[in-house]
Design a protein around this motif. Structure first.
Motif, PDB file in Angstrom:
ATOM      1  N   VAL A   1       1.353  -1.411   0.400  1.00 32.44           N
ATOM      2  CA  VAL A   1       0.270   0.052   0.052  1.00 32.44           C
ATOM      3  C   VAL A   1       0.665   1.343   0.160  1.00 32.44           C
ATOM      4  O   VAL A   1       0.851   1.565  -0.422  1.00 32.44           O
ATOM      5  CB  VAL A   1      -1.141  -0.432   1.421  1.00 32.44           C
TER       6      VAL A   1
ATOM      7  N   VAL B   1      -3.613   3.079  -4.869  1.00 32.41           N
ATOM      8  CA  VAL B   1      -3.923   3.624  -3.795  1.00 32.41           C
ATOM      9  C   VAL B   1      -3.822   5.267  -4.022  1.00 32.41           C
ATOM     10  O   VAL B   1      -3.825   6.286  -3.051  1.00 32.41           O
ATOM     11  CB  VAL B   1      -3.723   3.122  -2.740  1.00 32.41           C
TER      12      VAL B   1
ATOM     13  N   MET C   1      -6.997   7.564   4.981  1.00 34.42           N
ATOM     14  CA  MET C   1      -7.257   6.552   3.787  1.00 34.42           C
ATOM     15  C   MET C   1      -8.665   7.293   3.120  1.00 34.42           C
ATOM     16  O   MET C   1     -10.535   7.560   4.224  1.00 34.42           O
ATOM     17  CB  MET C   1      -8.204   5.056   3.544  1.00 34.42           C
TER      18      MET C   1
ATOM     19  N   LEU D   1     -12.520   5.890  -0.442  1.00 28.13           N
ATOM     20  CA  LEU D   1     -12.391   4.690  -0.433  1.00 28.13           C
ATOM     21  C   LEU D   1     -13.173   3.996  -1.299  1.00 28.13           C
ATOM     22  O   LEU D   1     -14.603   4.288  -1.852  1.00 28.13           O
ATOM     23  CB  LEU D   1     -12.806   4.698   0.987  1.00 28.13           C
TER      24      LEU D   1
ATOM     25  N   ASP E   1     -10.612  -1.944  -1.411  1.00 27.27           N
ATOM     26  CA  ASP E   1      -9.815  -1.856  -0.617  1.00 27.27           C
ATOM     27  C   ASP E   1     -10.210  -2.372   0.292  1.00 27.27           C
ATOM     28  O   ASP E   1     -10.039  -2.489   1.214  1.00 27.27           O
ATOM     29  CB  ASP E   1     -10.160   0.251  -0.312  1.00 27.27           C
TER      30      ASP E   1
ATOM     31  N   TYR F   1      -5.415  -4.997   6.263  1.00 28.86           N
ATOM     32  CA  TYR F   1      -4.872  -4.119   6.373  1.00 28.86           C
ATOM     33  C   TYR F   1      -3.556  -4.053   7.773  1.00 28.86           C
ATOM     34  O   TYR F   1      -3.961  -4.383   8.721  1.00 28.86           O
ATOM     35  CB  TYR F   1      -4.937  -2.412   6.346  1.00 28.86           C
TER      36      TYR F   1
END
Length: 124
Positions: free
Chosen positions: A48, A64, A83, A86, A90, A94
């Protein structure tokens, strides 16, 4: 030794925002490069983004870029993943990770320490 604990995951509607936190133990957090990865069901873990400690450089995965922002607070021993915008794509677990390095690190196998992960679910 560094221990990492993620928090801030949850359920959000498409177009919404979440901020994940990664709290680190250990006195040398400020000298570690931090990374964020994610893994969706049935898929490989995906890079990410990463943030180095000095200079504070960030680097993001293509999926991203422009929507997610990584930051860190070396006083609080915490890294963040903001973030925005979204999308259902996604949705994933994480993970934050740490490695003693002088620059950003994009490869999963280079990280030495990992958190337990936090679930992010984006509904359409």
């Amino acid at each position: 030794q560094v221990q990492l604990v993620e928090s801030g995951g949850g359920l959000v509607q498409a177009g919404g925002s979440l901020r994940l936190s990664c709290a680190a133990s250990g006195r040398t957090f400020s000298t570690y490069t931090m990374g964020w990865f994610r893994q969706a069901p049935g898929k490989k873990r995906e890079f990410v983004g990463s943030i180095s400690w000095r200079p504070r450089i960030t680097y993001y995965g293509d999926s991203v870029k422009g929507r997610f922002t990584i930051s860190r607070d070396n006083v609080k021993n915490t890294a963040y993943l903001q973030m925005n915008s979204l999308e259902p794509e996604d949705t994933a677990v994480y993970y934050c990770a740490a490695v003693s390095s002088s620059g950003v690190v994009t490869t999963e196998r280079e990280y030495d320490y990992w958190g337990q992960g936090t679930q992010v679910t984006v509904s359409s």
